[in-house]
Design a protein around this motif. Structure first.
Motif, PDB file in Angstrom:
ATOM      1  N   GLY A  76       0.829  -1.193   0.000  1.00 39.01           N
ATOM      2  CA  GLY A  76       0.000   0.000   0.000  1.00 39.01           C
ATOM      3  C   GLY A  76       0.866   1.246   0.000  1.00 39.01           C
ATOM      4  O   GLY A  76       2.014   1.214   0.447  1.00 39.01           O
ATOM      5  N   ILE A  77       0.334   2.334  -0.551  1.00 36.26           N
ATOM      6  CA  ILE A  77       1.067   3.596  -0.502  1.00 36.26           C
ATOM      7  C   ILE A  77       0.060   4.738  -0.572  1.00 36.26           C
ATOM      8  O   ILE A  77      -0.994   4.614  -1.209  1.00 36.26           O
ATOM      9  CB  ILE A  77       2.118   3.686  -1.632  1.00 36.26           C
ATOM     10  CG1 ILE A  77       3.129   4.795  -1.343  1.00 36.26           C
ATOM     11  CG2 ILE A  77       1.449   3.905  -2.986  1.00 36.26           C
ATOM     12  CD1 ILE A  77       4.402   4.679  -2.160  1.00 36.26           C
ATOM     13  N   THR A  78       0.357   5.825   0.117  1.00 37.45           N
ATOM     14  CA  THR A  78      -0.523   6.991   0.124  1.00 37.45           C
ATOM     15  C   THR A  78       0.249   8.202  -0.381  1.00 37.45           C
ATOM     16  O   THR A  78       1.347   8.476   0.103  1.00 37.45           O
ATOM     17  CB  THR A  78      -1.015   7.281   1.558  1.00 37.45           C
ATOM     18  OG1 THR A  78      -1.762   6.157   2.006  1.00 37.45           O
ATOM     19  CG2 THR A  78      -1.902   8.515   1.591  1.00 37.45           C
ATOM     20  N   LEU A  79      -0.325   8.874  -1.379  1.00 40.96           N
ATOM     21  CA  LEU A  79       0.322  10.072  -1.919  1.00 40.96           C
ATOM     22  C   LEU A  79      -0.514  11.298  -1.564  1.00 40.96           C
ATOM     23  O   LEU A  79      -1.711  11.333  -1.851  1.00 40.96           O
ATOM     24  CB  LEU A  79       0.457   9.957  -3.440  1.00 40.96           C
ATOM     25  CG  LEU A  79       1.160   8.691  -3.949  1.00 40.96           C
ATOM     26  CD1 LEU A  79       1.217   8.691  -5.469  1.00 40.96           C
ATOM     27  CD2 LEU A  79       2.556   8.564  -3.362  1.00 40.96           C
ATOM     28  N   GLU A  80       0.123  12.264  -0.929  1.00 35.30           N
ATOM     29  CA  GLU A  80      -0.593  13.462  -0.496  1.00 35.30           C
ATOM     30  C   GLU A  80      -0.231  14.650  -1.377  1.00 35.30           C
ATOM     31  O   GLU A  80       0.932  14.787  -1.796  1.00 35.30           O
ATOM     32  CB  GLU A  80      -0.195  13.828   0.944  1.00 35.30           C
ATOM     33  CG  GLU A  80      -0.389  12.730   1.959  1.00 35.30           C
ATOM     34  CD  GLU A  80      -1.823  12.615   2.447  1.00 35.30           C
ATOM     35  OE1 GLU A  80      -2.687  13.343   1.899  1.00 35.30           O
ATOM     36  OE2 GLU A  80      -2.070  11.803   3.349  1.00 35.30           O
ATOM     37  N   THR A 140       9.291   5.395   1.215  1.00 31.39           N
ATOM     38  CA  THR A 140       8.855   4.007   1.382  1.00 31.39           C
ATOM     39  C   THR A 140       9.924   3.109   0.770  1.00 31.39           C
ATOM     40  O   THR A 140      10.398   3.373  -0.335  1.00 31.39           O
ATOM     41  CB  THR A 140       7.502   3.764   0.678  1.00 31.39           C
ATOM     42  OG1 THR A 140       6.482   4.456   1.403  1.00 31.39           O
ATOM     43  CG2 THR A 140       7.156   2.285   0.617  1.00 31.39           C
ATOM     44  N   VAL A 141      10.324   2.075   1.521  1.00 33.10           N
ATOM     45  CA  VAL A 141      11.322   1.136   1.007  1.00 33.10           C
ATOM     46  C   VAL A 141      10.646  -0.183   0.666  1.00 33.10           C
ATOM     47  O   VAL A 141       9.918  -0.748   1.485  1.00 33.10           O
ATOM     48  CB  VAL A 141      12.435   0.872   2.053  1.00 33.10           C
ATOM     49  CG1 VAL A 141      13.451  -0.124   1.501  1.00 33.10           C
ATOM     50  CG2 VAL A 141      13.123   2.158   2.455  1.00 33.10           C
ATOM     51  N   LEU A 176       9.650  -0.639   4.802  1.00 30.19           N
ATOM     52  CA  LEU A 176       9.636   0.612   5.557  1.00 30.19           C
ATOM     53  C   LEU A 176       8.586   1.491   4.883  1.00 30.19           C
ATOM     54  O   LEU A 176       8.830   2.073   3.845  1.00 30.19           O
ATOM     55  CB  LEU A 176      11.016   1.279   5.500  1.00 30.19           C
ATOM     56  CG  LEU A 176      11.218   2.532   6.350  1.00 30.19           C
ATOM     57  CD1 LEU A 176      11.259   2.175   7.820  1.00 30.19           C
ATOM     58  CD2 LEU A 176      12.525   3.235   5.975  1.00 30.19           C
ATOM     59  N   PRO A 177       7.366   1.567   5.441  1.00 26.47           N
ATOM     60  CA  PRO A 177       6.307   2.303   4.761  1.00 26.47           C
ATOM     61  C   PRO A 177       6.222   3.752   5.213  1.00 26.47           C
ATOM     62  O   PRO A 177       6.154   4.027   6.410  1.00 26.47           O
ATOM     63  CB  PRO A 177       5.038   1.538   5.159  1.00 26.47           C
ATOM     64  CG  PRO A 177       5.398   0.737   6.379  1.00 26.47           C
ATOM     65  CD  PRO A 177       6.873   0.835   6.609  1.00 26.47           C
TER      66      PRO A 177
END
Ligand SMILES: Nc1ncnc2c1ncn2[C@@H]1O[C@H](COP(=O)(O)OP(=O)(O)OP(=O)(O)O)[C@@H](O)[C@H]1O
Ligand SMILES: [Mg+2]
Length: 499
Positions: A21-25, A208-209, A217-218
């Motif tokens: 998962g990833i969140t872009l702001e 994020t790794v 590493l989120p």
């Protein structure tokens, strides 16, 4: 703004992504790092509609989205600049900048309108190409920047940059980093992939790794993550000891050289004489068009001097690219899409292809199983992630670059001509490639290397020849061989005020 959850992707037996998962702001630069093959490009290709996931969800402003293709993603404000260059080399600069249709003026394609729109974006990135130039004639760095302009002209809200600076010289990379920061400050959400970890950490708000398809590493705040812990997260247990990259005294030098005597290549080199002995690693540096790359072209037989002589260690003058290969010259370029690999062929064929070229003549072709085995050994030596039978085009970018090197090493060359040899290669593998190049030099090979990454020249070379206007203007070695020193020598005379 953009929230992805549980993204998964499998290719046959290979798990590229396993629930990430990833969140872009808006207003943030989010960096994505990881070893070659970790899954970075797969993740961003899914987010930008290039690849369909096997599982997971994406939301844009709270609403679920499912992009059919990149064009649809672009229409909804998600633009990607992908890792492998996607310029249309036979088309003009303007045609490349407006791929989804040119702006119309009274129903007609308006070149003037295109130029008007493109101008501020081009100049923001420091580009000034002739609008009707064929894109294939531009240097790799300009083509890379042009792709970024193309993405910006779509006026995206989410901008994804997959290794945007891998072919850029330092100044251009710095300018791009500053531009990226400005874009985020204007409210864009930026996702930034790079193997230049210091650059990443300077520009990113979060990082994020990925490792082996997992986010190990989120979304950590970049200010709280040190470079060491970043590398450890990337490589896991395999993190290399901080090896000294510096010149190790080599056993054997003074082998048969590559020698240039008064070599002139019209428009590129002017009466250049130089000598690179076996066992030496000689760097070639210069600004774009300064002539340093013409040295590699002449050694590889891709240009013929109009005057003067080029001699390879075995005494011959390269007459053509093919002739240079049979005379033992290996040419490794970071422009791998152009001239590195046969993307549709299996890896083993790629890796053993140069040797084929040399052996075909006497008729005795080695058995296929032997070639496959040899390829496997060569690929393992460089820790390439990918099966020998996999299609070369299916490898991750960095692994393709390692495969190009494996191919040339397989041929047992006498001269290595390297042009950005570690473009897109992760930090661990880069150190490994450098070690191999040093070993080859220690065996008495001649190594000539050009790199847009000055740190690479400083790490690798015994001395670096600096070119301006087709001539060698300085030679840097020992304590003078530093990044600032190189930068200064390359630019000397250009920025100086008139006397
Ligand atoms: N089209 C494909 N077919 C088969 N395997 C693929 C394909 N695309 C990617 N893979 C595999 O998925 C894994 C992840 O690849 P990906 O390109 O996402 O890595 P990456 O993190 O971007 O690496 P790099 O730093 O080298 O660009 C790799 O093992 C790669 O070989
Ligand atoms: Mg990639």
């Amino acid at each position: 703004m953009l929230v992805a959850e549980g993204l998964a992707k499998h290719y046959g037996g290979v798990t590229a992504l396993d629930g990430v998962g990833i969140t872009l702001e808006a207003g943030e630069v989010h960096a994505l790092v990881g070893e070659n093959g970790a899954g970075k490009s797969t993740l961003v290709k899914i987010i930008s509609g290039v690849v369909r996931p096997d599982g997971g969800t994406i939301e844009l402003d709270g609403a679920p989205v499912r992009f059919a293709d990149a064009r649809q993603a672009a229409r909804q404000g998600v633009a990607i600049v992908s890792q492998e260059l996607m310029t249309y080399d036979d088309l003009t600069v303007l045609e490349n900048l407006f791929p989804y249709g040119a702006p119309l003026r009274r129903g007609l394609v308006s070149n003037r309108e295109m130029r008007r729109l493109a101008r501020p974006v081009l100049s923001e990135l420091g580009l000034d190409p002739a609008p009707y130039a064929r894109v294939g004639s531009l240097p790799l760095a300009d083509r890379q920047l042009l792709e970024i302009c193309r993405a910006l002209l779509q006026e995206p809200r989410v901008l994804i940059l997959d290794e945007p600076t891998s072919a850029l010289p330092r100044e251009a990379a710095d300018r791009l980093a500053a531009t990226t920061r400005r874009l985020a400050d204007r409210g864009l959400a930026v996702l930034y992939i790079s193997h230049f970890l210091e650059e990443v950490m300077r520009v990113a708000d979060r990082v994020t790794v990925l490792r082996d398809g997992h986010a190990v590493l989120p979304a950590a705040p970049a200010s709280g993550v040190g470079l060491d812990s970043l590398v450890t997260a990337m490589l896991g247990a395999a993190a290399p000891a901080a090896a000294d990259p510096r010149r190790v005294r080599r056993a054997r030098t003074g082998g048969a050289p590559v020698a240039f005597t008064d070599v002139t290549v019209p428009g590129r080199l002017r009466e250049v004489s130089l000598n690179a002995a076996g066992g030496e690693i000689v760097g070639l540096a210069g600004l774009q068009g300064s002539g340093h790359l013409a040295v590699l072209d002449a050694v590889c037989g891709r240009v013929r001097p109009s005057r003067g002589a080029v001699r390879l260690p075995n005494g011959v003058t390269p007459r053509s690219a093919r002739h240079a290969v049979t005379a033992g010259v290996a040419y490794v370029s970071g422009d791998r899409k152009g001239r590195g690999l046969m993307l549709d062929k299996p890896l083993w064929e790629n890796v053993t292809s140069v040797t084929w070229l040399g052996q075909g003549r006497d008729g005795a072709l080695p058995r296929r199983s032997r070639l496959v085995e040899r390829a496997r050994t060569g690929l393992e030596r460089l820790r390439v992630r990918g099966d020998v039978h996999a299609r070369a085009g299916d490898l991750s970018g960095g692994n393709q670059q390692k495969a190009v090197l494996a191919k040339w090493l397989d041929a047992g060359p006498a001269v290595l001509a390297l042009d950005d040899p570690t473009r897109g290669v992760d930090v661990g593998a880069r150190a490994e490639l450098h070690r191999i190049v040093r070993d080859l030099a220690a065996e008495g090979k001649v190594v000539l290397v050009a790199s847009s990454d000055l740190a690479e020249l400083v790490d690798l070379c015994d001395r670096v020849l600096v070119f301006q206007h087709g001539k060698v203007v300085d030679t840097l070695a020992a304590e003078r061989l530093t990044e600032p020193g190189l930068s200064l020598a390359m630019n000397a005379g250009f920025a100086a005020p008139a006397p």
